[in-house]
Design an enzyme around this catalytic site. Structure first.
Site, PDB file in Angstrom:
ATOM      1  CG  HIS A 144      -1.995   0.901   1.353  1.00  0.00           C
ATOM      2  ND1 HIS A 144      -1.842   2.269   1.330  1.00  0.00           N
ATOM      3  CD2 HIS A 144      -3.327   0.688   1.493  1.00  0.00           C
ATOM      4  CE1 HIS A 144      -3.015   2.837   1.458  1.00  0.00           C
ATOM      5  NE2 HIS A 144      -3.934   1.927   1.541  1.00  0.00           N
ATOM      6  CD  GLU A 244      -3.382   1.291  -1.945  1.00  0.00           C
ATOM      7  OE1 GLU A 244      -3.950   0.234  -1.599  1.00  0.00           O
ATOM      8  OE2 GLU A 244      -3.895   2.421  -1.774  1.00  0.00           O
TER       9      GLU A 244
HETATM   10  O1  TA6 Z   1      -6.295   1.536  -0.351  1.00  0.00           O
HETATM   11  C1  TA6 Z   1      -7.179   2.609  -0.165  1.00  0.00           C
HETATM   12  C2  TA6 Z   1      -7.863   2.445   1.195  1.00  0.00           C
HETATM   13  O2  TA6 Z   1      -8.607   1.266   1.248  1.00  0.00           O
HETATM   14  C3  TA6 Z   1      -8.715   3.683   1.432  1.00  0.00           C
HETATM   15  O3  TA6 Z   1     -10.097   3.403   1.285  1.00  0.00           O
HETATM   16  C4  TA6 Z   1      -8.343   4.101   2.863  1.00  0.00           C
HETATM   17  O4  TA6 Z   1      -9.141   3.430   3.810  1.00  0.00           O
HETATM   18  C5  TA6 Z   1      -6.887   3.669   2.895  1.00  0.00           C
HETATM   19  O5  TA6 Z   1      -6.889   2.393   2.252  1.00  0.00           O
HETATM   20  C6  TA6 Z   1      -6.242   3.700   4.253  1.00  0.00           C
HETATM   21  O6  TA6 Z   1      -6.769   2.704   5.057  1.00  0.00           O
HETATM   22  P1  TA6 Z   1      -6.191   2.585   6.564  1.00  0.00           P
HETATM   23  O7  TA6 Z   1      -6.793   1.318   7.094  1.00  0.00           O
HETATM   24  O8  TA6 Z   1      -4.698   2.534   6.467  1.00  0.00           O
HETATM   25  O9  TA6 Z   1      -6.639   3.829   7.267  1.00  0.00           O
END
Ligand code: TA6
Length: 268
Positions: A144, A244
């Site tokens: 991510h 990601e």
């Molecule tokens: O990958 C995008 C995502 O799923 C967004 O929707 C947002 O929730 C981000 O990940 C961050 O998630 P986290 O659990 O690290 O706050």
């Protein structure tokens, strides 16, 4: 505070936390960091670092609704297997997570998860899952990665034109037209991705090449969601874009007993 490994060679520097095998710093010598890290990130046990490269495993997002958002690996304590100076410009670090009573209580499968990071003028990240159980299991996952940008208005993503994507904000399935620019919240899961992705910024272009993956998530929280995000300043949406490298949604992986799958991202 959580413990981390610091890498410094002729090409680049990096920092990798044992918790989550979380790379939270990478910069080539004499250059600005490629990865964004929140100035108000947590650095304590059980809380994911905000920024760098969180490891989402064995579930991306809520793909497995029985698990926490993005799975459990990013707050799990990995063991340091090795650090090798392959040459004056290249350092390889390997961290390992194996099943435990705690993980088995969350996800009833025996596994080994290896994160291999190669730090040179490129950052190469290989996440390898091995099934140590006697039954097949399904994973979704993502590296991510939070990329640092000069200003969100300068950021443009090339290489996803004409790719189908799920808009996670509306649950619509759409097709990308042209480059991706940011003028509002963007949260999209692209599929059928096989070519190099470019993150073009005012004074640099970052290259992302993935192997073992055909899905890519693009995210920027924009103004309102940034205010709701933990460990993120309200204005931080101006400073990063997440691209990601994933096996998300229909790009899931089924791993048979003794089978493996590697998700690899090469960033430079
Ligand atoms: O990958 C995008 C995502 O799923 C967004 O929707 C947002 O929730 C981000 O990940 C961050 O998630 P986290 O659990 O690290 O706050």
């Amino acid at each position: 505070m959580i413990d981390f490994i610091e890498v410094n060679n002729n090409s680049a520097s990096a920092k990798i936390a044992f918790q989550g095998a979380h790379i939270f710093h990478y910069a080539r010598k004499g250059e600005k960091p490629l990865l964004w890290l929140s100035e108000i990130s947590d650095f304590e046990k059980g809380k994911a670092i905000r920024g760098g490269v969180p490891v989402c495993w064995p579930s991306f997002g809520m793909n497995n609704p029985d698990l926490p958002q993005h799975g459990f690996a990013r707050t799990a304590l990995f063991e340091h297997q090795s650090t090798k100076e392959l040459d004056a410009n290249t350092t390889e670090v390997i961290l390992i997570l194996k099943h435990s009573q705690e993980t088995l209580s969350l996800w009833p499968y025996k596994f080994e998860l290896e994160l291999k990071v190669t730090v040179s003028d490129k950052l190469t990240i290989e996440l390898t899952t091995t099934n140590l159980d006697d039954k097949t299991f399904k994973i979704t996952q993502a590296l991510h990665t939070y990329f640092s940008v000069s200003h969100i208005s300068d950021a443009k993503i090339k290489g996803l034109d004409k790719k189908p994507y799920l808009d996670a904000l509306t649950n619509e399935k759409l097709v990308q037209s042209e480059d991706i620019i940011f003028e509002k919240e963007v949260d999209r899961v692209y599929q059928e991705v096989e070519a190099e992705i470019l993150l073009s910024d005012k004074d640099r272009t970052i290259h992302i090449n993935n192997e073992g993956s055909s899905s890519v998530v693009v995210w920027n929280p924009w103004i309102e969601k940034a205010k709701r995000m933990s460990a993120m300043r309200d204005e931080a949406y101006n400073d990063f874009v997440c691209i990601e490298s994933a096996n998300a949604y229909e790009d899931f992986k089924l791993i048979d007993p003794r089978g493996t799958h590697t998700l690899k991202a090469t960033i430079y």
